[in-house]
Scaffold this motif. Structure first.
Motif, mmCIF file in Angstrom:
data_model
loop_
_atom_site.group_PDB
_atom_site.id
_atom_site.type_symbol
_atom_site.label_atom_id
_atom_site.label_comp_id
_atom_site.label_asym_id
_atom_site.label_seq_id
_atom_site.Cartn_x
_atom_site.Cartn_y
_atom_site.Cartn_z
ATOM 1 N N TYR A 186 5.585 10.554 1.934
ATOM 2 C CA TYR A 186 4.981 9.344 1.375
ATOM 3 C C TYR A 186 5.501 8.126 2.116
ATOM 4 C CZ TYR A 186 9.342 8.620 -1.206
ATOM 5 O OH TYR A 186 10.652 8.424 -1.536
ATOM 6 N N TRP A 187 4.702 7.064 2.104
ATOM 7 C CA TRP A 187 5.006 5.859 2.862
ATOM 8 C C TRP A 187 4.515 4.627 2.115
ATOM 9 C CZ3 TRP A 187 2.762 10.283 4.462
ATOM 10 C CH2 TRP A 187 3.446 11.039 5.405
ATOM 11 N N ILE A 236 0.856 -1.181 0.000
ATOM 12 C CA ILE A 236 0.000 0.000 0.000
ATOM 13 C C ILE A 236 0.897 1.237 0.000
ATOM 14 C CG2 ILE A 236 -1.742 1.290 1.290
ATOM 15 C CD1 ILE A 236 -2.601 -1.427 2.506
ATOM 16 N N PHE A 237 0.561 2.203 -0.834
ATOM 17 C CA PHE A 237 1.297 3.466 -0.929
ATOM 18 C C PHE A 237 0.390 4.576 -0.426
ATOM 19 C CE2 PHE A 237 2.154 7.355 -3.374
ATOM 20 C CZ PHE A 237 3.485 7.555 -3.048
ATOM 21 N N GLY A 238 0.924 5.441 0.423
ATOM 22 C CA GLY A 238 0.186 6.595 0.911
ATOM 23 C C GLY A 238 1.020 7.845 0.765
ATOM 24 N N ALA A 239 0.363 8.958 0.492
ATOM 25 C CA ALA A 239 1.079 10.224 0.329
ATOM 26 C C ALA A 239 0.264 11.366 0.912
ATOM 27 C CB ALA A 239 1.365 10.490 -1.141
ATOM 28 N N VAL A 240 0.973 12.405 1.351
ATOM 29 C CA VAL A 240 0.371 13.657 1.814
ATOM 30 C C VAL A 240 0.955 14.765 0.947
ATOM 31 C CG1 VAL A 240 0.201 15.275 3.738
ATOM 32 C CG2 VAL A 240 0.069 12.825 4.174
ATOM 33 N N TRP A 241 0.104 15.666 0.480
ATOM 34 C CA TRP A 241 0.565 16.754 -0.375
ATOM 35 C C TRP A 241 -0.269 18.001 -0.151
ATOM 36 C CZ3 TRP A 241 -2.182 12.591 -2.150
ATOM 37 C CH2 TRP A 241 -3.408 12.853 -2.764
ATOM 38 N N LYS A 242 0.232 19.106 -0.655
ATOM 39 C CA LYS A 242 -0.484 20.387 -0.696
ATOM 40 C C LYS A 242 -0.554 20.848 -2.144
ATOM 41 C CE LYS A 242 0.460 22.445 3.750
ATOM 42 N NZ LYS A 242 -0.574 23.274 4.305
ATOM 43 N N MET A 286 -0.896 5.803 10.950
ATOM 44 C CA MET A 286 -0.061 6.062 12.131
ATOM 45 C C MET A 286 1.186 6.873 11.759
ATOM 46 S SD MET A 286 -1.634 4.970 14.751
ATOM 47 C CE MET A 286 -0.318 5.148 15.922
ATOM 48 N N ALA A 287 1.806 6.554 10.621
ATOM 49 C CA ALA A 287 2.997 7.290 10.181
ATOM 50 C C ALA A 287 2.659 8.749 9.904
ATOM 51 C CB ALA A 287 3.594 6.636 8.938
ATOM 52 N N ASP A 339 2.260 -2.511 4.739
ATOM 53 C CA ASP A 339 1.457 -3.697 4.461
ATOM 54 C C ASP A 339 0.001 -3.504 4.872
ATOM 55 O OD1 ASP A 339 3.566 -5.258 3.386
ATOM 56 O OD2 ASP A 339 4.306 -5.604 5.421
ATOM 57 N N HIS A 340 -0.231 -2.558 5.782
ATOM 58 C CA HIS A 340 -1.583 -2.311 6.287
ATOM 59 C C HIS A 340 -1.882 -0.817 6.250
ATOM 60 C CE1 HIS A 340 -1.587 -6.433 7.667
ATOM 61 N NE2 HIS A 340 -0.406 -6.196 8.226
ATOM 62 N N GLU A 341 -3.089 -0.482 5.877
ATOM 63 C CA GLU A 341 -3.503 0.918 5.779
ATOM 64 C C GLU A 341 -3.314 1.647 7.111
ATOM 65 O OE1 GLU A 341 -7.643 3.158 4.784
ATOM 66 O OE2 GLU A 341 -7.140 1.427 3.536
ATOM 67 N N ASN A 342 -3.604 0.974 8.210
ATOM 68 C CA ASN A 342 -3.473 1.595 9.522
ATOM 69 C C ASN A 342 -2.030 2.036 9.809
ATOM 70 O OD1 ASN A 342 -4.671 2.398 12.046
ATOM 71 N ND2 ASN A 342 -3.502 0.727 12.971
ATOM 72 N N ASP A 343 -1.046 1.296 9.300
ATOM 73 C CA ASP A 343 0.360 1.674 9.496
ATOM 74 C C ASP A 343 0.676 3.017 8.843
ATOM 75 O OD1 ASP A 343 0.809 -0.679 10.898
ATOM 76 O OD2 ASP A 343 1.523 -1.756 9.120
ATOM 77 N N ILE A 344 0.075 3.269 7.696
ATOM 78 C CA ILE A 344 0.286 4.551 7.015
ATOM 79 C C ILE A 344 -0.408 5.670 7.787
ATOM 80 C CG2 ILE A 344 -0.177 5.884 4.920
ATOM 81 C CD1 ILE A 344 0.365 3.307 3.348
#
Length: 85
Positions: A57-58, A40-46, A68-69, A61-66
């Protein structure tokens, strides 16, 4: 490639640090080049000056881990979106 003036760069940086909101998105099935596994890939942007600026970005393996990050990184005013990632 266009070159930005010092003033334009300062304006962009000011807007990045003082504008709201932060956007957040998740997608599954991206290759994590550090583990060579699809995760799973997660990102924060403006968005500022008509451009997207990635703030973090992170991979996980689990959405909850992202989630938390992102929380541990101190991001606030997050709007979750599926359209832009």
């Amino acid at each position: 490639m266009s070159h930005l003036s010092h003033r334009e760069i300062n304006n962009i940086l000011f807007n990045l640090h003082n504008s709201n909101p932060n956007y957040f998105g998740l997608k599954d099935g991206y290759l994590d080049m550090h583990t060579m596994r699809y995760r799973i890939f997660g990102a924060v942007w403006k968005l500022a000056e008509g451009r997207k600026y990635i703030l973090g970005y992170w991979f996980a393996d689990h959405e909850n881990d992202i989630h938390m990050a992102i929380q541990n990184a101190g991001f606030t005013n997050i709007i979750k979106t599926k359209k832009m990632i």
